[in-house]
Design an enzyme around this catalytic site. Structure first.
Site, short mmCIF file in Angstrom:
data_model
loop_
_atom_site.label_atom_id
_atom_site.label_comp_id
_atom_site.label_asym_id
_atom_site.label_seq_id
_atom_site.Cartn_x
_atom_site.Cartn_y
_atom_site.Cartn_z
N GLY A 112 -13.03 -4.30 1.79
CA GLY A 112 -14.36 -3.75 2.04
C GLY A 112 -14.81 -2.85 0.90
O GLY A 112 -15.97 -2.92 0.47
N LYS A 157 -18.97 -14.49 7.67
CA LYS A 157 -20.41 -14.33 7.83
C LYS A 157 -21.16 -14.16 6.52
O LYS A 157 -20.75 -13.39 5.66
CB LYS A 157 -20.68 -13.09 8.66
N GLY A 161 -8.27 -7.76 1.51
CA GLY A 161 -8.50 -8.36 2.82
C GLY A 161 -7.81 -9.69 3.02
O GLY A 161 -6.63 -9.86 2.69
N ARG A 177 0.81 -1.22 0.00
CA ARG A 177 0.00 0.00 0.00
C ARG A 177 0.84 1.28 0.00
O ARG A 177 0.31 2.36 -0.26
CB ARG A 177 -0.94 0.00 1.21
#
Ligand code: AMP
Length: 390
Positions: free
Chosen positions: A364, A182, A341, A37
């Site tokens: 995200g 999830k 991620g 990054r």
């Protein structure tokens, strides 16, 4: 998506430029363990310097210091590394300042006008190169474009171009692989992807809610009871549309009372099971049969999108499924996009991160872009461009 580009800023020479980057890198014991990054926006920064910008004020968040200074989250190691990388490219670092962690100020996450005012004070232009934060309506993301001529940096522009292309005109077959913990987190993404893909492969903790919807037992595995009905509906709608959702046909599970996870001594018996997990057992990875089936789908796809591990890959006993998918994506002939991620960490863990076509810097952000087709940071840049044209 028509985002203003660096070239749309007009003359940069002699200007002061506020540049938002996403330098939210992993740091362990003061050492940066992955500097992707920091490296990626170097092209943007050196382009601005080469154009003769008088000064670059660079800013970023780092971790979650909760709105107050916390030495644990100081940006100092990033600053030093950034200057080294810029100097290695022959850039004039005396014209570059990296501000301290934006999240030392609660106004960043709170989108406080006072913080926005202090960021844009004395600046002439704004460049947003922080794709990983573009889904956040934070002060440094949505604030400056309301005051300064603004543009997307190279990293942000490429991320959006790749995802735009993926969704607008994917080469077929288009296969998406989703994992992670999830289902509820990713329902919006699943529904958006089902509109676009030919097949959706589901692994990770989220597969158990789908398996329960098919009537399988899930033992002590992750299960979101409240989402079983939604998964039933999704499975039925897909059957009617001719698309396919592939679920695991075998599972790697841990015996009752077994332990796994960060900081715990691994314990218990690990067994390979069919799609039914008995009472007390916890499904923690897809089995080898499923991994092979998923790998075949990935190999025959023309476009692949992957987000989320297939199991608890941090524990070597449950890493095989994620590794098989990572290897299949890495060796796929189709165009491959990996959505940041944990899947990015998994690719890096297996040394395959340079073998995909696009490794997103924002997990995200990429999922929210797929779900909603836009992000607050992108909308802010387009509004700035509209204002400049009016
Ligand atoms: P997410 O942030 O939703 O992408 O979830 C990533 C996390 O899901 C990783 O830390 C994995 O360890 C975890 N995970 C993957 N598969 C399972 C599983 N079967 N049971 C529990 N956690 C899982």
């Amino acid at each position: 998506m028509d985002l203003p580009q660096l070239e749309d800023l007009g003359p940069v020479s002699g200007k002061r430029v506020l540049v938002r980057c996403d330098f939210n890198v992993p740091i362990s014991g003061g050492v940066i363990t992955d500097d992707m990054r920091i490296r990626l926006p170097l092209d943007t920064l050196t382009w601005l310097l080469d154009q003769g910008a008088e000064k670059l004020t660079v800013c970023s968040h780092l971790g979650r210091p909760k709105g107050k200074p916390d030495p644990k989250y100081t940006i100092a190691p990033v600053r030093q590394h950034l200057y080294e990388l810029l100097a290695a490219r022959g850039a004039d670092t005396s014209r570059v300042e990296l501000l301290e962690n934006l999240r030392y100020d609660a106004g960043e996450e709170g989108n406080d006008p006072a913080l926005v005012a202090s960021l844009v004070e004395n600046e002439d232009l704004y460049v947003d190169d922080a794709f990983g934060a573009a889904h956040r309506a934070h002060a440094s993301i949505v604030g400056p474009p309301a005051f300064l001529p603004s543009a997307a940096g190279r990293v942000l522009a490429r991320e959006v171009a790749v995802l735009d292309g993926l969704l607008a005109k994917p080469k077929r077959p288009f296969v998406a692989v989703l994992g992670g913990a999830k289902v509820s987190d990713k329902l919006g993404v699943i529904e958006a992807l089902l509109e676009k893909v030919d097949a959706l492969l589901v692994g990770g903790g989220m597969c158990f809610t789908f398996l329960a919807a098919q009537g399988h037992t899930t033992g002590a595995s992750l299960l979101e009871e409240s989402q079983v009905g939604t998964c039933e509906r999704l499975l039925a709608s897909v059957a009617a549309s001719g698309k396919r959702i592939l679920l695991p046909t075998d599972i790697v599970a841990l015996s009752p009372g077994g332990t796994f996870g960060a900081g715990k001594e691994p314990d218990g018996e690990v067994r390979q099971l069919g799609p039914d997990v008995p009472d007390g057992w916890t499904g923690l990875d897809i089995g080898p049969g499923t991994a092979a089936a998923f790998a075949d789908e990935i190999a025959s796809a023309a476009t692949v999108f992957w987000n989320g591990p297939m199991g608890v890959f941090e524990d070597p006993r449950f890493a095989a499924g994620t590794k098989a998918v990572a290897e299949a994506v890495a060796s796929a002939k189709g165009f491959t996009v990996v959505g940041g991620g944990d899947s990015a960490s998994a690719l890096k863990q297996f040394g395959l991160d340079d073998q995909v076509d696009h490794l997103s810097t924002g997990g995200g952000a990429s999922l929210e872009f797929i779900e909603k087709g836009d992000l607050p940071g992108l909308a802010a840049l387009r509004q700035a461009a509209d204002r400049a044209r009016a």
